[in-house]
Design a protein around this motif. Structure first.
Motif, PDB file in Angstrom:
ATOM      1  N   GLY A  14      -2.627  46.462  -1.317  1.00 47.98           N
ATOM      2  CA  GLY A  14      -3.085  47.401  -2.462  1.00 47.98           C
ATOM      3  C   GLY A  14      -4.724  47.072  -2.312  1.00 47.98           C
ATOM      4  N   GLY A  15      -5.033  47.480  -3.770  1.00 51.50           N
ATOM      5  CA  GLY A  15      -6.530  47.195  -4.095  1.00 51.50           C
ATOM      6  C   GLY A  15      -7.001  45.687  -4.083  1.00 51.50           C
ATOM      7  N   ALA A  16      -6.189  44.982  -4.524  1.00 52.78           N
ATOM      8  CA  ALA A  16      -6.639  43.477  -4.275  1.00 52.78           C
ATOM      9  C   ALA A  16      -6.465  43.059  -2.964  1.00 52.78           C
TER      10      ALA A  16
ATOM     11  N   ASP B 123       3.399  44.714   4.248  1.00 54.74           N
ATOM     12  CA  ASP B 123       3.470  45.399   2.692  1.00 54.74           C
ATOM     13  C   ASP B 123       4.805  45.976   2.667  1.00 54.74           C
ATOM     14  N   LEU B 124       5.484  46.361   1.775  1.00 52.97           N
ATOM     15  CA  LEU B 124       6.630  46.969   1.614  1.00 52.97           C
ATOM     16  C   LEU B 124       6.303  48.548   2.072  1.00 52.97           C
TER      17      LEU B 124
ATOM     18  N   ARG C 294       0.759  51.951   4.518  1.00 51.38           N
ATOM     19  CA  ARG C 294      -0.211  51.181   3.685  1.00 51.38           C
ATOM     20  C   ARG C 294      -1.003  49.957   4.527  1.00 51.38           C
TER      21      ARG C 294
ATOM     22  N   ALA D 174       7.261  44.615   5.263  1.00 51.67           N
ATOM     23  CA  ALA D 174       7.127  43.232   4.615  1.00 51.67           C
ATOM     24  C   ALA D 174       8.731  42.941   4.460  1.00 51.67           C
TER      25      ALA D 174
ATOM     26  N   THR E 213       0.586  40.938  -3.847  1.00 48.40           N
ATOM     27  CA  THR E 213       1.367  41.833  -4.491  1.00 48.40           C
ATOM     28  C   THR E 213       1.513  41.524  -5.929  1.00 48.40           C
TER      29      THR E 213
ATOM     30  N   MET F 191       3.992  38.160 -11.370  1.00 48.52           N
ATOM     31  CA  MET F 191       3.406  38.554 -12.683  1.00 48.52           C
ATOM     32  C   MET F 191       4.551  38.325 -13.731  1.00 48.52           C
TER      33      MET F 191
ATOM     34  N   VAL G  99      -2.913  36.075  -5.736  1.00 50.72           N
ATOM     35  CA  VAL G  99      -4.124  36.656  -6.651  1.00 50.72           C
ATOM     36  C   VAL G  99      -3.689  36.920  -8.000  1.00 50.72           C
TER      37      VAL G  99
ATOM     38  N   TYR H  32      -3.021  35.728 -11.850  1.00 51.24           N
ATOM     39  CA  TYR H  32      -3.461  35.012 -12.615  1.00 51.24           C
ATOM     40  C   TYR H  32      -2.489  34.886 -14.147  1.00 51.24           C
TER      41      TYR H  32
ATOM     42  N   GLY I  50      -4.618  32.675  -8.848  1.00 53.43           N
ATOM     43  CA  GLY I  50      -5.347  33.731  -8.910  1.00 53.43           C
ATOM     44  C   GLY I  50      -6.610  33.656 -10.063  1.00 53.43           C
TER      45      GLY I  50
ATOM     46  N   ALA J 176     -10.424  35.417 -10.061  1.00 53.17           N
ATOM     47  CA  ALA J 176     -10.698  36.467 -11.446  1.00 53.17           C
ATOM     48  C   ALA J 176     -12.095  35.718 -11.888  1.00 53.17           C
TER      49      ALA J 176
HETATM   50  P1  NAD Z   1      -1.513  47.708  -5.887  1.00 57.12           P
HETATM   51  O1  NAD Z   1      -0.524  48.356  -6.485  1.00 57.12           O
HETATM   52  O2  NAD Z   1      -2.970  48.357  -5.590  1.00 57.12           O
HETATM   53  O3  NAD Z   1      -1.122  47.303  -4.666  1.00 57.12           O
HETATM   54  C1  NAD Z   1       0.241  46.228  -4.552  1.00 57.12           C
HETATM   55  C2  NAD Z   1       0.736  46.331  -3.225  1.00 57.12           C
HETATM   56  O4  NAD Z   1       1.696  45.324  -3.035  1.00 57.12           O
HETATM   57  C3  NAD Z   1       1.399  47.735  -3.074  1.00 57.12           C
HETATM   58  O5  NAD Z   1       0.673  47.791  -1.576  1.00 57.12           O
HETATM   59  C4  NAD Z   1       2.902  47.476  -2.648  1.00 57.12           C
HETATM   60  O6  NAD Z   1       3.519  48.270  -1.683  1.00 57.12           O
HETATM   61  C5  NAD Z   1       2.903  45.997  -2.580  1.00 57.12           C
HETATM   62  N1  NAD Z   1       4.144  45.243  -2.793  1.00 57.12           N
HETATM   63  C6  NAD Z   1       4.799  45.218  -3.740  1.00 57.12           C
HETATM   64  N2  NAD Z   1       5.889  44.503  -3.699  1.00 57.12           N
HETATM   65  C7  NAD Z   1       5.915  43.966  -2.554  1.00 57.12           C
HETATM   66  C8  NAD Z   1       6.722  43.002  -1.871  1.00 57.12           C
HETATM   67  N3  NAD Z   1       7.824  42.623  -2.502  1.00 57.12           N
HETATM   68  N4  NAD Z   1       6.482  42.686  -0.724  1.00 57.12           N
HETATM   69  C9  NAD Z   1       5.305  43.290  -0.138  1.00 57.12           C
HETATM   70  N5  NAD Z   1       4.591  43.972  -0.478  1.00 57.12           N
HETATM   71  C10 NAD Z   1       4.722  44.377  -1.977  1.00 57.12           C
HETATM   72  O7  NAD Z   1      -1.825  46.314  -7.059  1.00 57.12           O
HETATM   73  P2  NAD Z   1      -3.267  45.591  -6.839  1.00 57.12           P
HETATM   74  O8  NAD Z   1      -4.306  46.228  -7.607  1.00 57.12           O
HETATM   75  O9  NAD Z   1      -3.634  45.205  -5.497  1.00 57.12           O
HETATM   76  O10 NAD Z   1      -2.778  44.210  -7.514  1.00 57.12           O
HETATM   77  C11 NAD Z   1      -2.174  43.571  -7.007  1.00 57.12           C
HETATM   78  C12 NAD Z   1      -2.216  42.204  -7.917  1.00 57.12           C
HETATM   79  O11 NAD Z   1      -3.253  41.384  -7.705  1.00 57.12           O
HETATM   80  C13 NAD Z   1      -1.825  42.453  -9.292  1.00 57.12           C
HETATM   81  O12 NAD Z   1      -0.804  41.370  -9.863  1.00 57.12           O
HETATM   82  C14 NAD Z   1      -3.028  42.210 -10.105  1.00 57.12           C
HETATM   83  O13 NAD Z   1      -2.969  41.632 -11.394  1.00 57.12           O
HETATM   84  C15 NAD Z   1      -3.569  41.093  -9.031  1.00 57.12           C
HETATM   85  N6  NAD Z   1      -5.209  41.203  -9.180  1.00 57.12           N
HETATM   86  C16 NAD Z   1      -5.663  39.907  -9.192  1.00 57.12           C
HETATM   87  C17 NAD Z   1      -7.335  40.190  -9.106  1.00 57.12           C
HETATM   88  C18 NAD Z   1      -7.841  38.561  -9.465  1.00 57.12           C
HETATM   89  O14 NAD Z   1      -9.005  38.648  -9.631  1.00 57.12           O
HETATM   90  N7  NAD Z   1      -7.093  37.638  -9.333  1.00 57.12           N
HETATM   91  C19 NAD Z   1      -7.890  41.077  -8.931  1.00 57.12           C
HETATM   92  C20 NAD Z   1      -7.236  42.172  -8.760  1.00 57.12           C
HETATM   93  C21 NAD Z   1      -5.842  42.174  -8.920  1.00 57.12           C
END
Ligand code: NAD
Length: 292
Positions: free
Chosen positions: A138-140, A160-161, A165, A187, A206, A210, A232, A234, A255, A259
């Motif tokens: 995902g985004g992170a 990834d699930l 993506r 995944a 993922t 959390m 990632v 925290y 994580g 941050a």
């Molecule tokens: P997102 O929703 O954009 O992406 C999450 C991805 O994980 C999705 O593609 C989803 O399909 C996949 N996923 C979910 N469960 C799964 C599993 N069991 N197995 C495999 N893939 C799985 O979310 P995001 O914005 O990428 O954020 C993800 C995590 O990162 C969040 O917990 C967020 O708090 C954390 N985060 C931390 C920081 C940091 O600075 N430490 C920054 C950004 C995000």
């Protein structure tokens, strides 16, 4: 950069950002530097805006004398359409989390990936990046994968699930890092176990682990003591995955380091000064311990 300004005014634009620890982290670090520095969350949900309105907020901030902004979910991609300039890395990542206002121009940067790279250097010095398994695209995950490859990873496997993506992210990364080998799968447990078998390190991107999504995204019994494991997440800083990895003898990275890393790198862009990431981390951990 604004190191010669008398004061700095920063905003964090995103949804649900009112409780974010980033503003107090910046303000405390600025205090140590003797700066006048105010950092306010601008929660688009609270003020009835949508991600599409990020450009209006940035332009208003520029006109009102803001120094810059951090940008977070769900505005990191849409903000690109409102920038006057951006770094090459923002171009390749397709996302910006920092906008510095320079002579009235909105200049975009991405410190999510530089923050993760700095976190690895600080928290896992000498980590073997030869073969990395990343779970979550995902985004992170996009920022972390970019950082991992830019830090020299030779092989990166993304699971990834949502297999599409993972494949889409791998495709973009192959374009940007043609010398690296980047692969992707779904995944499911077998695919992760196969990819983990010869991985030198594993990154968890993922939301699983959390407070609101407890558990681990894969069975930690596949980990071996020679592997490093980064998470990632925290909240909590020590996830179930990291605890299990430590019990199996792995070096780990929480994580919180990412941050803090992104905050420290953005602070440097806003002020021209080097932030003390260890000091910021200590403050960050205090705030988490205090339940903020
Ligand atoms: P997102 O929703 O954009 O992406 C999450 C991805 O994980 C999705 O593609 C989803 O399909 C996949 N996923 C979910 N469960 C799964 C599993 N069991 N197995 C495999 N893939 C799985 O979310 P995001 O914005 O990428 O954020 C993800 C995590 O990162 C969040 O917990 C967020 O708090 C954390 N985060 C931390 C920081 C940091 O600075 N430490 C920054 C950004 C995000």
């Amino acid at each position: 950069m604004s190191s010669t300004r008398e004061s700095s005014l920063i905003g964090l634009i995103g949804d649900g950002v009112d409780p974010s620890l980033t503003p107090p982290m910046h303000e405390r670090e600025a205090d140590h530097h003797g700066l006048r520095y105010l950092y306010r969350p601008i929660d688009i949900g609270r003020i009835g805006r949508t991600a599409d309105g990020v450009g209006d907020l940035l332009r208003a901030g520029r006109d009102l004398g803001f120094t810059g902004f951090n940008i977070t979910h769900p505005c990191k991609q849409v903000v690109l359409g409102h920038l006057d300039e951006w770094s090459d890395d923002v171009d390749r990542l397709g996302a910006a989390n920092t906008v510095v206002i320079v002579d009235g121009r909105l200049v975009g940067h991405n410190t999510d990936f530089t923050g993760f790279a700095a976190a690895v250097r600080a928290g896992l010095p000498g980590a073997d990046l030869t073969r990395v398994l990343q779970v979550g695209a995902g985004g992170a995950g996009a920022a972390v994968a970019y950082a991992t490859l830019q830090s020299g990873a030779a092989h990166l496997h993304i699971a990834d699930l949502d297999a599409d993506r993972a494949a889409a992210l791998a495709l973009t990364l192959r374009d940007n890092f043609p010398r690296a080998e980047v692969s992707a799968t779904s995944a499911d447990a077998d695919a992760i176990a196969r990819a983990a078998a010869d991985a030198t390190g594993i990154v968890q991107c993922t939301p699983i682990g959390m407070h609101h999504h407890p558990g681990t995204p894969f069975d930690p019994s596949i980990l071996t003591p020679n592997q490093w494991v980064a998470d990632v997440i925290y909240r909590p800083v020590e996830t179930a995955l990291l605890r299990a990895a430590q019990a199996r003898g792995c070096r780990t990275l929480d994580g919180g380091r990412m941050a803090v890393g992104q905050a420290a790198e953005s602070f440097a862009l806003f002020t021209g000064l080097t932030a003390d990431a260890d000091r910021m981390r200590a403050h960050f951990l205090d705030m988490i311990d205090a339940g903020r």
